[in-house]
Design an enzyme around this catalytic site. Structure first.
Site, mmCIF file in Angstrom:
data_model
loop_
_atom_site.group_PDB
_atom_site.id
_atom_site.type_symbol
_atom_site.label_atom_id
_atom_site.label_comp_id
_atom_site.label_asym_id
_atom_site.label_seq_id
_atom_site.Cartn_x
_atom_site.Cartn_y
_atom_site.Cartn_z
ATOM 1 N N LYS A 1 0.807 -1.236 0.000
ATOM 2 C CA LYS A 1 0.000 0.000 0.000
ATOM 3 C C LYS A 1 0.839 1.285 0.000
ATOM 4 O O LYS A 1 0.358 2.361 0.365
ATOM 5 C CB LYS A 1 -1.003 0.060 1.180
ATOM 6 N N GLY B 1 2.289 2.397 -2.823
ATOM 7 C CA GLY B 1 2.359 2.932 -4.187
ATOM 8 C C GLY B 1 3.004 1.942 -5.147
ATOM 9 O O GLY B 1 3.559 2.325 -6.176
ATOM 10 N N ASN C 1 1.719 -0.300 -7.251
ATOM 11 C CA ASN C 1 1.174 -0.337 -8.617
ATOM 12 C C ASN C 1 1.518 0.936 -9.385
ATOM 13 O O ASN C 1 1.740 0.896 -10.593
ATOM 14 C CB ASN C 1 -0.344 -0.548 -8.578
ATOM 15 N N HIS D 1 7.324 -7.410 -2.165
ATOM 16 C CA HIS D 1 7.057 -6.783 -0.858
ATOM 17 C C HIS D 1 7.977 -7.373 0.215
ATOM 18 O O HIS D 1 7.807 -7.079 1.405
ATOM 19 C CB HIS D 1 5.618 -7.074 -0.402
ATOM 20 N N SER E 1 -5.058 2.904 3.880
ATOM 21 C CA SER E 1 -5.225 2.261 2.575
ATOM 22 C C SER E 1 -5.402 0.754 2.752
ATOM 23 O O SER E 1 -6.281 0.125 2.154
ATOM 24 C CB SER E 1 -3.995 2.580 1.715
ATOM 25 N N TYR F 1 5.968 8.142 -1.888
ATOM 26 C CA TYR F 1 4.664 8.346 -2.532
ATOM 27 C C TYR F 1 4.333 9.837 -2.562
ATOM 28 O O TYR F 1 3.811 10.359 -3.546
ATOM 29 C CB TYR F 1 3.633 7.565 -1.708
ATOM 30 N N MET G 1 -4.871 5.890 -14.518
ATOM 31 C CA MET G 1 -4.752 4.513 -14.007
ATOM 32 C C MET G 1 -6.081 3.991 -13.480
ATOM 33 O O MET G 1 -6.421 2.829 -13.663
ATOM 34 C CB MET G 1 -3.674 4.447 -12.920
HETATM 35 P P1 A3P Z 1 -5.275 4.769 -1.324
HETATM 36 O O1 A3P Z 1 -5.922 3.518 -0.822
HETATM 37 O O2 A3P Z 1 -4.812 5.666 -0.215
HETATM 38 O O3 A3P Z 1 -6.090 5.498 -2.336
HETATM 39 P P2 A3P Z 1 -0.312 -0.324 -3.648
HETATM 40 O O4 A3P Z 1 -0.218 -0.198 -5.116
HETATM 41 O O5 A3P Z 1 1.010 -0.364 -2.958
HETATM 42 O O6 A3P Z 1 -1.233 -1.421 -3.247
HETATM 43 O O7 A3P Z 1 -0.935 1.044 -3.105
HETATM 44 C C1 A3P Z 1 -2.257 1.392 -3.383
HETATM 45 C C2 A3P Z 1 -2.418 2.864 -3.072
HETATM 46 O O8 A3P Z 1 -1.751 3.630 -4.093
HETATM 47 C C3 A3P Z 1 -3.863 3.300 -3.081
HETATM 48 O O9 A3P Z 1 -3.937 4.340 -2.091
HETATM 49 C C4 A3P Z 1 -4.026 3.839 -4.496
HETATM 50 O O10 A3P Z 1 -5.095 4.731 -4.654
HETATM 51 C C5 A3P Z 1 -2.675 4.544 -4.658
HETATM 52 N N1 A3P Z 1 -2.319 4.801 -6.059
HETATM 53 C C6 A3P Z 1 -2.193 3.916 -7.051
HETATM 54 N N2 A3P Z 1 -1.889 4.537 -8.216
HETATM 55 C C7 A3P Z 1 -1.821 5.861 -7.935
HETATM 56 C C8 A3P Z 1 -1.551 7.035 -8.707
HETATM 57 N N3 A3P Z 1 -1.317 6.975 -10.006
HETATM 58 N N4 A3P Z 1 -1.559 8.227 -8.064
HETATM 59 C C9 A3P Z 1 -1.801 8.310 -6.748
HETATM 60 N N5 A3P Z 1 -2.057 7.227 -5.967
HETATM 61 C C10 A3P Z 1 -2.068 6.028 -6.551
#
Ligand code: A3P
Length: 286
Positions: free
Chosen positions: A43, A45, A47, A98, A128, A183, A222
């Site tokens: 969580k 960032g 992805n 991870h 998150s 992030y 995205m």
């Molecule tokens: P939130 O749940 O706070 O919105 P991971 O990819 O490590 O699982 O993290 C997911 C978090 O990254 C989520 O946060 C998601 O919304 C955020 N996220 C993914 N892509 C993003 C982007 N392009 N810009 C901002 N936040 C992003």
């Protein structure tokens, strides 16, 4: 929910990970010199960075980003069924993990491969994750915000303690193969971050290519991209009716969830855990 198990003291999801897959990841996985690892605590960032790194690899061309699910483009190499996907990657491979530093592929440390390590304010990670656990069927259902918060602080979480993860990986901060970013910096200046990542990866992209990387890795693009928003994950794994992994994409959402007392409790715990950590992290000053 599926169960969990401990591997070398760290909690993993049964079936998604196995003793065998973790042992393979640590001791047998053959890192190649041109591999690029995208490493995060969940969580943080993950992805987002997959999208950025893949767009950089293809000089801003978003064709694959629009055709192949994000978790296939850069699979988590520690999960049990990722071997075929990893074998199918074109070089340079962009591989996600991870894993805590001490469980990471031993062969990395003898290689010239590179790591991009993304960190995030742990209060926002916790929020998150709290929401994500409601939609992911293999995660535990959240009990209460307070109980989950305690579990998070104590490191009784999948992939272990956030504090240990950050302190473990950041031992590599001065290694030329290691690049760290937050992030929050990505949110503040995505273009500037993309330029810095390109420099680290020795990728020479012109302005138009960089603009394209930025455009295709924004939250909005995205969120609307079926290949990035996990809508391709089967519904028995992820309950799409309850929410999306692309939830809010902001920093500071913890303020909408924490009480003042919870925030103060977290801060005290944080200060104690990080007292010997000599890197200022973005959210500590902002
Ligand atoms: P939130 O749940 O706070 O919105 P991971 O990819 O490590 O699982 O993290 C997911 C978090 O990254 C989520 O946060 C998601 O919304 C955020 N996220 C993914 N892509 C993003 C982007 N392009 N810009 C901002 N936040 C992003």
């Amino acid at each position: 929910m599926t169960g969990t198990f401990l591997y070398k003291g760290i909690k993993f999801v049964s079936n998604v990970h196995t003793e065998e897959s973790l042992n393979y990841a640590e001791n047998e996985f053959a890192v190649q010199d041109d591999d690029i690892f995208n490493i995060t605590y969940p969580k943080s960032g993950t992805n987002w960075m997959i999208e950025i790194l893949n767009l950089i690899k293809y000089k801003g061309n978003a064709e694959l980003s629009n055709q192949v699910p994000i978790y296939v483009r850069s699979p988590w190499y520690e999960i049990a069924n990722s071997r075929e996907q990893i074998a199918a990657l074109t070089r340079p491979r962009i591989i996600t993990s991870h894993l805590a530093h001490q469980l990471f592929a031993k062969s990395f440390f003898k290689s010239k491969a590179k790591i991009v390590y993304t960190m995030r304010n742990p209060k926002d990670i916790f929020v998150s994750s709290y929401h994500f656990s409601k939609i992911m069927n293999f995660y535990k259902d959240p009990t209460s915000f307070q109980d989950d918060l305690e579990n998070f602080l104590q490191g009784n979480e999948l992939f272990g303690s956030w504090f240990d993860h950050v302190k473990g990986w950041m031992q590599m901060k001065d290694d030329s193969r290691f690049f760290y970013i937050t992030y929050e910096e990505l949110l503040q200046d995505l273009r500037g971050c993309v330029v810095r990542i390109c420099k680290f990866l020795e990728q020479d992209l012109d302005d138009a290519a960089i603009d394209s990387v930025v455009k295709h890795s924004t939250f909005k693009v995205m969120k609307d991209n079926k290949m990035a928003n996990w809508s391709t994950v089967p519904s028995e794994v992820m309950d799409h009716s309850k929410g999306s992994i692309m939830r809010k994409g902001v920093s500071g959402d913890w303020k909408n969830h924490f009480t003042v007392a919870q925030s103060e409790y977290f801060d005290t715990f944080y200060k104690d855990q990080m007292k010997d950590f000599n890197v200022k992290l973005f959210w500590e000053d902002n």
